[in-house]
Design a protein around this motif. Structure first.
Motif, short mmCIF file in Angstrom:
data_model
loop_
_atom_site.label_atom_id
_atom_site.label_comp_id
_atom_site.label_asym_id
_atom_site.label_seq_id
_atom_site.Cartn_x
_atom_site.Cartn_y
_atom_site.Cartn_z
N ALA A 92 1.01 -1.45 -0.18
CA ALA A 92 0.68 -0.29 -0.50
C ALA A 92 0.38 1.45 0.22
CB ALA A 92 -1.11 0.14 1.35
N LEU A 93 1.95 1.41 0.38
CA LEU A 93 2.97 2.25 0.24
C LEU A 93 3.76 2.79 -0.67
CD1 LEU A 93 4.89 1.67 4.45
CD2 LEU A 93 3.19 4.06 3.42
N ARG A 94 3.41 1.52 -1.53
CA ARG A 94 3.97 1.18 -3.19
C ARG A 94 2.75 2.40 -3.81
NH1 ARG A 94 9.39 -0.82 -4.15
NH2 ARG A 94 8.65 0.10 -5.86
N ALA A 95 1.38 2.05 -3.69
CA ALA A 95 0.70 2.41 -4.36
C ALA A 95 0.65 3.87 -3.90
CB ALA A 95 -0.93 1.65 -3.94
N CYS A 96 0.84 4.86 -3.16
CA CYS A 96 1.14 5.30 -1.79
C CYS A 96 1.77 6.55 -3.42
CB CYS A 96 1.39 6.29 -1.18
SG CYS A 96 -0.44 5.40 -0.65
N GLY A 97 2.96 5.96 -3.92
CA GLY A 97 4.50 6.50 -4.45
C GLY A 97 5.46 6.24 -3.52
N VAL A 98 6.01 5.47 -2.22
CA VAL A 98 6.60 5.43 -1.55
C VAL A 98 7.86 4.67 -2.01
CG1 VAL A 98 7.51 5.55 0.15
CG2 VAL A 98 5.24 5.80 0.59
#
Length: 215
Positions: A92-98
């Motif tokens: 989910a963090l990666r999906a936020c662009g992190v």
């Protein structure tokens, strides 16, 4: 146990530095007094501030703000800490662009907060600058410069000189009319005369570095 208040008397700092350093004082007269930072009076959570510092690294302000906004929406809170960041997984963090490295840094920050390794604001009020730096830099993604910015702009510590900051070094170069930027070591030596108000001197060095060249 001594307690360190947030902020300092900028009028006293202005008068002291003008008298203490003629070269810097000439620039200070040209620029005029720089007001106290409004953030000194605002409450803040050190973990939240560090998490945001991690997310903002190596990004433009606009891009970073977009990612932070996505993370806040995903965790359902505008505060980033162990309790809220623990509700979101890495996917989910990666999906936020992190990025992957930043996700690892956030996880390390959360782990250290849970272990009591990150001092809260009340505890920081009794800690010397160097003790705060030593407590925070072991965290992945948090370097000395990041902690120095917290000391200056969040805690209002009066005597911080970020010797590795390019803007500070460029400002010092212009003040002294040097052909090249001073090394961090020589800047540290030069800055000894600005104590105990090296933070306020730094405010001017940043401003000086951004000013247009004569002609």
């Amino acid at each position: 146990m001594p307690r360190y208040r947030r902020g300092f008397d900028v009028d006293a700092a202005f008068a002291y530095l003008r008298k203490r350093d003629r070269a810097l004082g000439a620039w200070m007269r040209r620029i005029g007094p720089i007001e106290a930072d409004a953030r000194w009076r605002k409450s803040f959570d050190p973990v939240d501030a560090l998490a945001r510092a991690i997310l903002y690294q190596q990004l433009s302000g606009k891009a970073a703000a977009t990612i932070v906004g996505r993370v806040e929406a995903a965790i359902g809170s505008d505060r980033l800490h162990a309790g809220t960041l623990g509700t979101i997984d890495d996917v989910a963090l990666r999906a936020c662009g992190v990025s992957g490295n930043k996700a690892l840094a956030l996880r390390d920050l959360v782990r250290r907060e849970a272990a009591g390794e990150i001092p809260d604001r009340r505890r920081m009020a009794t800690m010397q600058d160097v003790a705060i730096i030593d407590a925070l830099v072991p965290t992945r993604g948090i370097g000395r410069w990041t902690v120095e910015m917290m000391l200056m702009f969040r805690l209002g510590r009066p005597d911080v000189l970020p010797i590795d900051d390019l803007g500070i070094r460029k400002g010092a170069q212009r003040v002294d009319g040097l052909d090249a930027m001073p090394t961090p070591k020589s800047l540290a030596e030069r800055g000894e005369r600005w104590g105990p108000y090296r933070t306020y001197a730094s405010f001017y060095l940043w401003r000086i570095a951004d000013m247009p060249s004569p002609g």
